[in-house]
Design a protein around this motif. Sequence first.
Motif, PDB file in Angstrom:
ATOM      1  N   GLU A 148       6.303 -44.373  32.203  1.00 67.29           N
ATOM      2  CA  GLU A 148       7.402 -43.447  32.471  1.00 67.29           C
ATOM      3  C   GLU A 148       6.903 -42.028  32.203  1.00 67.29           C
ATOM      4  O   GLU A 148       6.274 -41.763  31.170  1.00 67.29           O
ATOM      5  N   LEU A 149       7.190 -41.127  33.121  1.00 60.99           N
ATOM      6  CA  LEU A 149       6.672 -39.765  33.041  1.00 60.99           C
ATOM      7  C   LEU A 149       7.434 -38.910  32.031  1.00 60.99           C
ATOM      8  O   LEU A 149       6.857 -38.023  31.395  1.00 60.99           O
ATOM      9  N   ASN A 150       8.718 -39.152  31.863  1.00 59.87           N
ATOM     10  CA  ASN A 150       9.564 -38.322  31.012  1.00 59.87           C
ATOM     11  C   ASN A 150       9.431 -38.763  29.548  1.00 59.87           C
ATOM     12  O   ASN A 150       9.846 -39.866  29.183  1.00 59.87           O
ATOM     13  N   GLU A 151       8.875 -37.904  28.723  1.00 56.68           N
ATOM     14  CA  GLU A 151       8.619 -38.275  27.323  1.00 56.68           C
ATOM     15  C   GLU A 151       9.900 -38.544  26.552  1.00 56.68           C
ATOM     16  O   GLU A 151       9.938 -39.418  25.674  1.00 56.68           O
ATOM     17  N   GLU A 152      10.956 -37.810  26.855  1.00 56.73           N
ATOM     18  CA  GLU A 152      12.230 -38.025  26.171  1.00 56.73           C
ATOM     19  C   GLU A 152      12.767 -39.425  26.423  1.00 56.73           C
ATOM     20  O   GLU A 152      13.282 -40.077  25.518  1.00 56.73           O
ATOM     21  N   TYR A 153      12.621 -39.910  27.662  1.00 56.16           N
ATOM     22  CA  TYR A 153      13.087 -41.264  27.987  1.00 56.16           C
ATOM     23  C   TYR A 153      12.253 -42.314  27.263  1.00 56.16           C
ATOM     24  O   TYR A 153      12.788 -43.314  26.768  1.00 56.16           O
ATOM     25  N   VAL A 154      10.941 -42.097  27.204  1.00 58.25           N
ATOM     26  CA  VAL A 154      10.079 -43.067  26.528  1.00 58.25           C
ATOM     27  C   VAL A 154      10.377 -43.090  25.029  1.00 58.25           C
ATOM     28  O   VAL A 154      10.467 -44.153  24.413  1.00 58.25           O
ATOM     29  N   TYR A 155      10.545 -41.907  24.450  1.00 57.24           N
ATOM     30  CA  TYR A 155      10.847 -41.819  23.018  1.00 57.24           C
ATOM     31  C   TYR A 155      12.139 -42.557  22.691  1.00 57.24           C
ATOM     32  O   TYR A 155      12.194 -43.363  21.754  1.00 57.24           O
ATOM     33  N   SER A 156      13.194 -42.294  23.438  1.00 53.30           N
ATOM     34  CA  SER A 156      14.476 -42.943  23.139  1.00 53.30           C
ATOM     35  C   SER A 156      14.428 -44.444  23.422  1.00 53.30           C
ATOM     36  O   SER A 156      15.103 -45.232  22.757  1.00 53.30           O
ATOM     37  N   SER A 157      13.606 -44.864  24.388  1.00 49.82           N
ATOM     38  CA  SER A 157      13.518 -46.293  24.703  1.00 49.82           C
ATOM     39  C   SER A 157      12.915 -47.096  23.553  1.00 49.82           C
ATOM     40  O   SER A 157      13.130 -48.301  23.433  1.00 49.82           O
TER      41      SER A 157
END
Length: 328
Positions: free
Chosen positions: A301-310
């Motif tokens: 996933e390119l978006n770091e915020e999405y990966v962090y929250s996941s």
Amino acid sequence: MSNNVFPFVINDFKPFFQTDYGFAYCCDSINFLKSIPDDSIDLIMTSPPFALLKKKKYGNEDSQNYVDWFITNFANEFKRILKPTGSLVIDIGGSWNKGYPTRSLYHFELLIKLCSDVVGFHLAQEFYWYNPAKIPSPIQWVNIERVRVKDSVNTVWWLSKTERPKADNRKVLTPYKASMKKLLKEGYNDGPRPSGHKVGKKWGKDNGGAIPPNLLNYDNLSEVLQDNLLEIPNTEATSRYLQACKSLNIKPHPARFPANLPTFFINFLTDPGDVILDPFGGSCVTGEVAEKLHRFWITSELNEEYVYSSKFRFYDYSTDQKEVTTSD
């Protein structure tokens, strides 16, 4: 990590986090795919950004460029990394033509291109995901001019690398309806029917459940598949992931698909220990389901915020300690 040994190593990228069964990467999937070995993935289960009229925060191509974007960057890599028995499952919604109450054909054009000689996938079967909780849209045509009805169905293309992908419908049987239970108990007349079909004596065998059609239909989020129209309300509200996002003041991914969607295909098309990839990982729903079902998984996933929250699908957000419990 536990004693589970991932079947292969990716040396060119460092995972953002890992679990007992999987790795989540924060990177551009176009480049990431090139690092995955040939014939190594059992199932690609994904929902790529749709070709919507309005640009979304998570990024999406417009319908005019969508097919070329997908074919050029992903199609051949998907085919290369799939095992000969592997499958590619794509959840993809439709779109509208700008300024008119008519539909774009981009997702059908994508299917045809994927199954053409240019790429060479096979269409194993099409499914339909019906979301009864979807908001009426487009507002102009549905709510204002009232010339169209609510668009609530996504197509789900099940594609395969060869004509004989691994699949077993016995793993996704549905409970018999009352009428079928009655037939099994009281018997029925075998022989030819007016339609030309012939009902044999073996039809009276109790196989433990009904073979589902390709309309995926859930009466509620805890029910099993009823048919190949997947009726799955996308109404997640109290999950650990959303609780973590709220507590940490993080905006959740706006286009999550419900867990029952990958659950069905992972059960249907893979076995424990197989490897599942979601190259448009988003909030890592695919990874969470794969973990619970004892499948190895990778997401990018390119978006770091999405990966962090996941990460908080697997870790306790208050202590940052791993809190995964897998099912038997």
